[in-house]
Design a protein around this motif. Structure first.
Motif, PDB file in Angstrom:
ATOM      1  N   ALA A 156       0.839  -1.209   0.000  1.00  0.00           N
ATOM      2  CA  ALA A 156       0.000   0.000   0.000  1.00  0.00           C
ATOM      3  C   ALA A 156       0.872   1.256   0.000  1.00  0.00           C
ATOM      4  CB  ALA A 156      -0.924  -0.003   1.219  1.00  0.00           C
ATOM      5  N   LEU A 157       1.990   1.227   0.734  1.00  0.00           N
ATOM      6  CA  LEU A 157       2.879   2.393   0.778  1.00  0.00           C
ATOM      7  C   LEU A 157       3.521   2.624  -0.592  1.00  0.00           C
ATOM      8  CD1 LEU A 157       4.588   1.741   4.243  1.00  0.00           C
ATOM      9  CD2 LEU A 157       3.207   3.754   3.678  1.00  0.00           C
ATOM     10  N   ALA A 158       3.886   1.524  -1.258  1.00  0.00           N
ATOM     11  CA  ALA A 158       4.501   1.648  -2.590  1.00  0.00           C
ATOM     12  C   ALA A 158       3.498   2.274  -3.562  1.00  0.00           C
ATOM     13  CB  ALA A 158       4.954   0.282  -3.081  1.00  0.00           C
ATOM     14  N   GLN A 159       2.252   1.862  -3.414  1.00  0.00           N
ATOM     15  CA  GLN A 159       1.203   2.398  -4.280  1.00  0.00           C
ATOM     16  C   GLN A 159       1.033   3.903  -4.061  1.00  0.00           C
ATOM     17  OE1 GLN A 159      -2.060  -0.211  -3.763  1.00  0.00           O
ATOM     18  NE2 GLN A 159      -2.749  -0.005  -5.858  1.00  0.00           N
ATOM     19  N   ARG A 160       1.384   4.360  -2.861  1.00  0.00           N
ATOM     20  CA  ARG A 160       1.259   5.787  -2.552  1.00  0.00           C
ATOM     21  C   ARG A 160       2.555   6.542  -2.827  1.00  0.00           C
ATOM     22  NH1 ARG A 160      -3.373   6.247   1.255  1.00  0.00           N
ATOM     23  NH2 ARG A 160      -2.459   8.056   2.281  1.00  0.00           N
ATOM     24  N   GLY A 161       3.497   5.886  -3.537  1.00  0.00           N
ATOM     25  CA  GLY A 161       4.689   6.596  -4.007  1.00  0.00           C
ATOM     26  C   GLY A 161       5.950   6.415  -3.188  1.00  0.00           C
ATOM     27  N   HIS A 162       5.903   5.644  -2.107  1.00  0.00           N
ATOM     28  CA  HIS A 162       7.115   5.422  -1.309  1.00  0.00           C
ATOM     29  C   HIS A 162       7.941   4.281  -1.918  1.00  0.00           C
ATOM     30  CE1 HIS A 162       5.377   8.045   1.712  1.00  0.00           C
ATOM     31  NE2 HIS A 162       4.257   7.331   1.656  1.00  0.00           N
ATOM     32  N   GLN A 163       9.241   4.303  -1.590  1.00  0.00           N
ATOM     33  CA  GLN A 163      10.090   3.202  -2.068  1.00  0.00           C
ATOM     34  C   GLN A 163      10.227   2.193  -0.923  1.00  0.00           C
ATOM     35  OE1 GLN A 163      14.622   3.130  -2.877  1.00  0.00           O
ATOM     36  NE2 GLN A 163      13.715   4.003  -4.704  1.00  0.00           N
ATOM     37  N   ILE A 164       9.897   0.939  -1.212  1.00  0.00           N
ATOM     38  CA  ILE A 164       9.843  -0.067  -0.140  1.00  0.00           C
ATOM     39  C   ILE A 164      10.874  -1.167  -0.366  1.00  0.00           C
ATOM     40  CG2 ILE A 164       8.339  -1.747   1.042  1.00  0.00           C
ATOM     41  CD1 ILE A 164       7.471   1.219   1.345  1.00  0.00           C
ATOM     42  N   HIS A 165      11.611  -1.473   0.710  1.00  0.00           N
ATOM     43  CA  HIS A 165      12.619  -2.541   0.651  1.00  0.00           C
ATOM     44  C   HIS A 165      12.277  -3.601   1.693  1.00  0.00           C
ATOM     45  CE1 HIS A 165      15.511  -0.359  -1.948  1.00  0.00           C
ATOM     46  NE2 HIS A 165      14.840   0.682  -1.488  1.00  0.00           N
ATOM     47  N   PHE A 166      11.816  -4.764   1.239  1.00  0.00           N
ATOM     48  CA  PHE A 166      11.558  -5.854   2.186  1.00  0.00           C
ATOM     49  C   PHE A 166      12.874  -6.549   2.495  1.00  0.00           C
ATOM     50  CE2 PHE A 166       7.279  -5.292   0.551  1.00  0.00           C
ATOM     51  CZ  PHE A 166       6.529  -5.413   1.710  1.00  0.00           C
ATOM     52  N   ILE A 167      13.128  -6.774   3.783  1.00  0.00           N
ATOM     53  CA  ILE A 167      14.358  -7.455   4.202  1.00  0.00           C
ATOM     54  C   ILE A 167      13.924  -8.649   5.049  1.00  0.00           C
ATOM     55  CG2 ILE A 167      16.577  -7.198   5.386  1.00  0.00           C
ATOM     56  CD1 ILE A 167      16.136  -4.093   5.162  1.00  0.00           C
ATOM     57  N   SER A 168      14.150  -9.866   4.523  1.00  0.00           N
ATOM     58  CA  SER A 168      13.714 -11.054   5.254  1.00  0.00           C
ATOM     59  C   SER A 168      14.489 -12.270   4.740  1.00  0.00           C
ATOM     60  CB  SER A 168      12.206 -11.254   5.068  1.00  0.00           C
ATOM     61  OG  SER A 168      11.748 -12.260   5.936  1.00  0.00           O
ATOM     62  N   TYR A 169      14.225 -13.456   5.325  1.00  0.00           N
ATOM     63  CA  TYR A 169      14.984 -14.631   4.881  1.00  0.00           C
ATOM     64  C   TYR A 169      14.348 -15.344   3.690  1.00  0.00           C
ATOM     65  CZ  TYR A 169      11.647 -17.210   7.813  1.00  0.00           C
ATOM     66  OH  TYR A 169      10.499 -17.713   8.371  1.00  0.00           O
ATOM     67  N   ALA A 170      13.117 -14.934   3.342  1.00  0.00           N
ATOM     68  CA  ALA A 170      12.459 -15.490   2.142  1.00  0.00           C
ATOM     69  C   ALA A 170      11.467 -14.456   1.631  1.00  0.00           C
ATOM     70  CB  ALA A 170      11.759 -16.794   2.470  1.00  0.00           C
ATOM     71  N   LEU A 171      11.043 -14.647   0.410  1.00  0.00           N
ATOM     72  CA  LEU A 171      10.098 -13.710  -0.196  1.00  0.00           C
ATOM     73  C   LEU A 171       8.761 -13.773   0.562  1.00  0.00           C
ATOM     74  CD1 LEU A 171       9.963 -11.877  -2.812  1.00  0.00           C
ATOM     75  CD2 LEU A 171       8.727 -13.777  -3.848  1.00  0.00           C
ATOM     76  N   PRO A 172       8.258 -12.642   1.085  1.00  0.00           N
ATOM     77  CA  PRO A 172       6.993 -12.679   1.824  1.00  0.00           C
ATOM     78  C   PRO A 172       5.856 -13.288   0.990  1.00  0.00           C
ATOM     79  CG  PRO A 172       8.079 -10.588   2.192  1.00  0.00           C
ATOM     80  CD  PRO A 172       8.867 -11.302   1.111  1.00  0.00           C
ATOM     81  N   ALA A 173       5.065 -14.137   1.668  1.00  0.00           N
ATOM     82  CA  ALA A 173       4.041 -14.933   0.971  1.00  0.00           C
ATOM     83  C   ALA A 173       3.057 -14.078   0.159  1.00  0.00           C
ATOM     84  CB  ALA A 173       3.287 -15.785   1.981  1.00  0.00           C
ATOM     85  N   ARG A 174       2.696 -12.913   0.682  1.00  0.00           N
ATOM     86  CA  ARG A 174       1.675 -12.136  -0.038  1.00  0.00           C
ATOM     87  C   ARG A 174       2.263 -11.051  -0.939  1.00  0.00           C
ATOM     88  NH1 ARG A 174      -3.884 -10.882   2.987  1.00  0.00           N
ATOM     89  NH2 ARG A 174      -4.413 -12.960   3.703  1.00  0.00           N
ATOM     90  N   LEU A 175       3.558 -11.185  -1.263  1.00  0.00           N
ATOM     91  CA  LEU A 175       4.182 -10.136  -2.090  1.00  0.00           C
ATOM     92  C   LEU A 175       3.857 -10.356  -3.577  1.00  0.00           C
ATOM     93  CD1 LEU A 175       5.724  -7.589  -1.577  1.00  0.00           C
ATOM     94  CD2 LEU A 175       7.851  -8.831  -1.747  1.00  0.00           C
ATOM     95  N   ASP A 176       2.575 -10.131  -3.899  1.00  0.00           N
ATOM     96  CA  ASP A 176       2.142 -10.273  -5.292  1.00  0.00           C
ATOM     97  C   ASP A 176       1.430  -8.975  -5.695  1.00  0.00           C
ATOM     98  OD1 ASP A 176      -0.035 -10.403  -3.687  1.00  0.00           O
ATOM     99  OD2 ASP A 176      -0.627 -12.420  -4.221  1.00  0.00           O
ATOM    100  N   ASN A 177       0.938  -8.910  -6.891  1.00  0.00           N
ATOM    101  CA  ASN A 177       0.210  -7.706  -7.375  1.00  0.00           C
ATOM    102  C   ASN A 177       0.889  -6.403  -6.973  1.00  0.00           C
ATOM    103  OD1 ASN A 177      -1.863  -9.387  -8.276  1.00  0.00           O
ATOM    104  ND2 ASN A 177      -2.849  -9.326  -6.271  1.00  0.00           N
ATOM    105  N   ILE A 178       2.174  -6.307  -7.275  1.00  0.00           N
ATOM    106  CA  ILE A 178       2.909  -5.122  -6.818  1.00  0.00           C
ATOM    107  C   ILE A 178       2.712  -3.947  -7.772  1.00  0.00           C
ATOM    108  CG2 ILE A 178       5.217  -4.190  -6.365  1.00  0.00           C
ATOM    109  CD1 ILE A 178       5.934  -7.162  -5.681  1.00  0.00           C
ATOM    110  N   VAL A 179       2.369  -2.806  -7.207  1.00  0.00           N
ATOM    111  CA  VAL A 179       2.308  -1.567  -7.988  1.00  0.00           C
ATOM    112  C   VAL A 179       3.291  -0.608  -7.328  1.00  0.00           C
ATOM    113  CG1 VAL A 179       0.825   0.318  -8.766  1.00  0.00           C
ATOM    114  CG2 VAL A 179      -0.171  -1.950  -8.383  1.00  0.00           C
TER     115      VAL A 179
END
Ligand code: GMT
Length: 382
Positions: free
Chosen positions: A24-47
């Motif tokens: 949601a933050l990315a959709q509002r123009g922020h730059q988002i960096h996920f840092i974790s040991y695996a790709l977050p399960a719901r990281l789909d439909n990215i805008v």
């Protein structure tokens, strides 16, 4: 803003909230960096601008146990430096808040990165209380620039159980009301309940705190008077025991163990009632997702659930472990179509009016702005 988000990448509630927040933050123009040991399960439909940085683990033979806290801190430092992050927002205190504290110290005052910790539940109410974690959890919370919790219940628990002086702001969880919206003429309904039976649903990670056997016992009573089916979504340690119980009660044919599912809105759209008898639940995100799909909830009265479920309007609340009462409420509701329809509408209305994404995300943005406008640590007290 450039925001680093750390969370568990699994289907657990804190990971879901963190991922949906980042999207949601990315959709509002922020730059988002996920840092974790695996790709977050719901990281789909990215805008928008979303990046993922995987924490690499060292396999050196001397290390009998993985040193995740350290590796995560190092990755946070790298990402903060090379992508010029403004904020590190960590979800679930253990060990993320500790890694963020380390990263902030190592980056030093020249970078002055702001650390925001969001408390979700068992990080405070269960695991965090273990003697091997408690001092570290308390310290890491106190050292965060800002701390939020997902319910008033969790805020008060943290103040009292950890004797914390720092202000904790309540920012409740949220739901995408467009995605979690009842889909009429849903094919799952005819598949699961071919003879027009009512459908009860439960979604969880099948840990002991979720009390899945209580769900089965509630259903066992309900189905004696209401022709019905039970859908169990998710997987975890209590699944085998729950399957055994359903067999022992002779109701296995009416219970569907669906395992982990991505088609949650579709499954919820086919359902009439959610049962959430948890022993501890700081918020109850799956109950909110159900409500958003117009599914009322019968729950226990623990934790933050009474802040979400309005007794007698969007569902019913009963004492923890009171299977008979939960079954009575469920039977009553499922036997009265007009009441069920009213509760369904109330549930959707509450999700839309109180917990929709665009009401909650600005609260996080405001917090980030406040943090960035401050020099030095936030020293406000409760
Ligand atoms: O421990 C869990 O059940 C999972 C945990 C998590 O961090 O994934 O869930 C907690 O956070 C969710 C999102 O904020 C809340 O909706 C859940 O109520 C909370 N779980 C508990 O408090 C048991």
């Amino acid at each position: 803003m450039k925001i680093g988000i750390t969370c568990y990448p699994t289907y657990g509630g804190s990971g879901v909230v963190a991922t949906e927040l980042g999207k949601a933050l990315a959709q509002r123009g922020h730059q988002i960096h996920f840092i974790s040991y695996a790709l977050p399960a719901r990281l789909d439909n990215i805008v928008g601008d979303v990046f993922y940085h995987e924490v690499e683990m060292s396999q050196y033979p001397l290390f009998d146990f993985p040193l995740y806290t350290d590796s995560l801190a190092s990755k946070m430092i790298d990402v903060a430096k090379y992508h010029d992050l403004d904020i590190l927002h960590v979800h679930y205190a253990i060990p993320h808040a500790t890694s963020a504290f380390l990263a902030k110290q190592i980056l030093g005052p020249a970078k002055d990165i702001k650390v925001i910790t969001t408390l979700h539940g068992t990080d405070v109410t269960l695991v965090g209380l273990e003697p091997s974690f408690l001092p570290l959890v308390k310290f890491s919370i106190e050292q965060s620039d800002y701390v939020t919790s997902v319910s008033r219940f969790l805020q008060m628990k943290t103040y009292t159980m950890y004797n914390i002086e720092k202000e904790i702001q309540v920012i409740p969880n949220f739901v995408d009301i467009e995605r979690f919206k009842r889909k009429e003429d849903c094919q799952f309904r005819t598949r699961f309940a071919p003879h027009g039976e009512k459908i009860l649903v439960h979604v969880s990670n099948f840990r002991a705190v979720k009390r899945v056997p209580d769900v089965i016992r509630v259903f066992d009573i309900v189905r004696r008077t209401v022709p019905s089916k039970l859908l169990l979504v998710g997987d975890g340690p209590d699944r085998s025991e729950s399957e055994r119980l359903a067999r022992e009660l002779g109701i296995f044919d009416d219970v569907q163990f669906l395992g982990k599912q991505t088609l949650l809105p579709e499954i919820l759209s086919a359902s009439d009632l959610m049962v959430m008898p948890s022993q501890s639940e700081s918020f109850g995100l799956s109950a909110l997702e159900a409500m958003s799909c117009s599914v009322p909830v019968v729950s226990s009265s623990t934790g933050g659930l009474p802040e979400l479920v309005v007794h007698g309007e969007t569902g019913y609340i009963a004492e923890l472990g009171d299977v008979q009462r939960m079954a009575k409420y469920a039977t009553e509701l499922l036997s009265d179509d007009r009441k069920l329809e009213l509760f369904s509408q109330n549930a959707r209305k509450r999700a839309v009016e109180k917990f929709r994404v665009d009401l909650i995300i600005p609260q996080y943005e405001k917090l980030y702005e406040e943090a960035l406008n401050e020099t030095g640590a936030n020293i406000s007290v409760k």
